[in-house]
Design a protein around this motif. Structure first.
Motif, PDB file in Angstrom:
ATOM      1  N   ARG A  50      15.182 -98.977  67.057  1.00 56.29           N
ATOM      2  CA  ARG A  50      16.109 -99.515  67.908  1.00 56.29           C
ATOM      3  C   ARG A  50      16.585-100.617  67.048  1.00 56.29           C
ATOM      4  O   ARG A  50      15.905-101.755  66.612  1.00 56.29           O
ATOM      5  N   ILE A  51      17.829-100.876  66.743  1.00 61.83           N
ATOM      6  CA  ILE A  51      18.517-102.092  66.284  1.00 61.83           C
ATOM      7  C   ILE A  51      19.359-102.934  67.239  1.00 61.83           C
ATOM      8  O   ILE A  51      20.071-102.197  67.770  1.00 61.83           O
ATOM      9  N   LYS A  52      19.008-103.929  67.843  1.00 67.81           N
ATOM     10  CA  LYS A  52      19.935-104.642  68.459  1.00 67.81           C
ATOM     11  C   LYS A  52      21.138-105.138  67.965  1.00 67.81           C
ATOM     12  O   LYS A  52      21.382-105.449  66.940  1.00 67.81           O
ATOM     13  N   ALA A  53      22.302-104.987  68.901  1.00 67.25           N
ATOM     14  CA  ALA A  53      23.575-105.194  68.479  1.00 67.25           C
ATOM     15  C   ALA A  53      23.815-106.683  68.017  1.00 67.25           C
ATOM     16  O   ALA A  53      23.035-107.622  68.542  1.00 67.25           O
ATOM     17  N   GLY A  54      24.608-106.791  66.987  1.00 69.46           N
ATOM     18  CA  GLY A  54      24.797-108.358  66.586  1.00 69.46           C
ATOM     19  C   GLY A  54      23.661-108.720  65.285  1.00 69.46           C
ATOM     20  O   GLY A  54      24.032-109.909  64.952  1.00 69.46           O
TER      21      GLY A  54
END
Length: 55
Positions: A50-54
């Motif tokens: 999972r990659i966090k937005a921003g």
């Protein structure tokens, strides 16, 4: 094949150990157990990152 024979196959300690190993350290994903003729023939691990937005 009786249900007790199938259960013995799926509960083999080496299979349980391998599944626990695949799960350890995995945050998100799936483990797929492939069965052929009442026997486990393959384990598939599909891990998600999972990659966090921003970022």
């Amino acid at each position: 094949m009786s249900s007790s024979e199938v259960n013995k196959n799926f509960l083999r300690p080496d299979y349980v150990d391998k599944i626990e190993y695949l799960i350890s350290g995995m945050k998100y994903g799936t483990i797929t157990i492939v069965v052929q003729d009442g026997h486990i023939v393959q384990l598939e691990k599909n891990e998600k990152i999972r990659i966090k937005a921003g970022l």
